[in-house]
Scaffold this motif. Structure first.
Motif, PDB file in Angstrom:
ATOM      1  N   CYS A  30       0.810  -1.408   0.353  1.00 55.51           N
ATOM      2  CA  CYS A  30      -0.110   0.373  -0.136  1.00 55.51           C
ATOM      3  C   CYS A  30       0.586   1.387   0.352  1.00 55.51           C
ATOM      4  N   SER A  32       0.605   4.348   0.821  1.00 59.05           N
ATOM      5  CA  SER A  32       0.161   5.126   2.000  1.00 59.05           C
ATOM      6  C   SER A  32       0.337   3.953   3.258  1.00 59.05           C
ATOM      7  N   CYS A  33       0.193   2.938   3.890  1.00 61.68           N
ATOM      8  CA  CYS A  33       0.821   2.914   5.007  1.00 61.68           C
ATOM      9  C   CYS A  33       1.417   1.344   4.843  1.00 61.68           C
ATOM     10  N   CYS A  55      -6.030  -2.162  -0.058  1.00 64.55           N
ATOM     11  CA  CYS A  55      -5.470  -1.716   1.371  1.00 64.55           C
ATOM     12  C   CYS A  55      -6.819  -1.912   2.126  1.00 64.55           C
ATOM     13  N   CYS A  58      -5.409   0.306   5.150  1.00 59.86           N
ATOM     14  CA  CYS A  58      -5.996   1.672   5.490  1.00 59.86           C
ATOM     15  C   CYS A  58      -7.704   1.655   4.625  1.00 59.86           C
ATOM     16  N   ARG A  60      -7.573   2.482   1.743  1.00 61.44           N
ATOM     17  CA  ARG A  60      -6.791   3.330   0.556  1.00 61.44           C
ATOM     18  C   ARG A  60      -6.878   2.220  -0.986  1.00 61.44           C
TER      19      ARG A  60
HETATM   20 ZN   LIG Z   1      -2.574   0.861   3.779  1.00 58.80          ZN
END
Ligand SMILES: [Zn+2]
Length: 179
Positions: A30, A32-33, A55, A58, A60
């Motif tokens: 991911c 983002s995370c 994801c 999170c 996303r």
């Molecule tokens: Zn994520």
């Protein structure tokens, strides 16, 4: 004489596979995370080889090109991949433009972006290892910053560009020792 156009020989599926291997060498994660707990959510509506993900951690939603320099450009991915390949052969921007039917400005823009790495929000991720540049190219890349080039000559360079220069020199040495 029969004209062979390299653009027609490139497979989109392989291009997307190449991007996944370049940006996620340890497996898709991911943006983002960084979780690798993902759900595949089919493919892009207009680009059938472009995998979509969600994801699990999170929520996303993203795809193979999210947060890369390839996203939001009208050039198809295979043109970018071919551009990387031609750069690795040390072709000039003018020559790359000719091979890929691009105008010179477009080719210059693409090679400049590729030198800074394919993930747009992470300057540490680069194509190094896949695409090698000679030192000549590194210096040429600083055309707009004569001070930096001058400093380099005096050994007073700093940061990113020095690291790239060192890598380029190292690779040049390796090539010579293999020859
Ligand atoms: Zn994520």
């Amino acid at each position: 004489m029969l004209q062979v156009n390299i653009k027609n020989l490139i497979d989109d599926v392989q291009c997307y596979q190449t991007v996944r291997e370049l940006r996620w060498p340890d497996g898709v994660a991911c943006p983002s995370c960084e979780s690798q707990h993902l759900i595949k959510r089919g493919f892009d509506d207009t680009e059938p080889a472009r995998q979509r993900y969600a994801c699990h951690n999170c929520d996303r939603r993203f795809d193979d090109l999210t947060d890369t320099i390839y996203a939001g450009h009208h050039q198809p991915l295979r043109i970018w991949i071919l551009c990387s390949y031609l750069m690795s052969l040390n072709l000039s921007n003018a020559h790359i433009a000719q091979e890929l039917d691009l105008n010179k400005d477009a080719a210059h823009h693409m090679t400049t972006q590729l030198r800074h790495g394919i993930v747009s929000n992470s300057p540490s991720s680069t194509l190094s290892g896949e695409v090698e540049y000679d030192e000549v190219d590194i210096v040429a890349g600083h055309k707009g910053q004569p001070d930096e080039v001058a400093n380099k000559g005096a050994g007073a360079d700093d940061g990113d560009s020095k690291a790239h220069g060192d890598v380029a020199r190292l690779k040049a040495r390796n090539r010579r020792s293999l020859a």
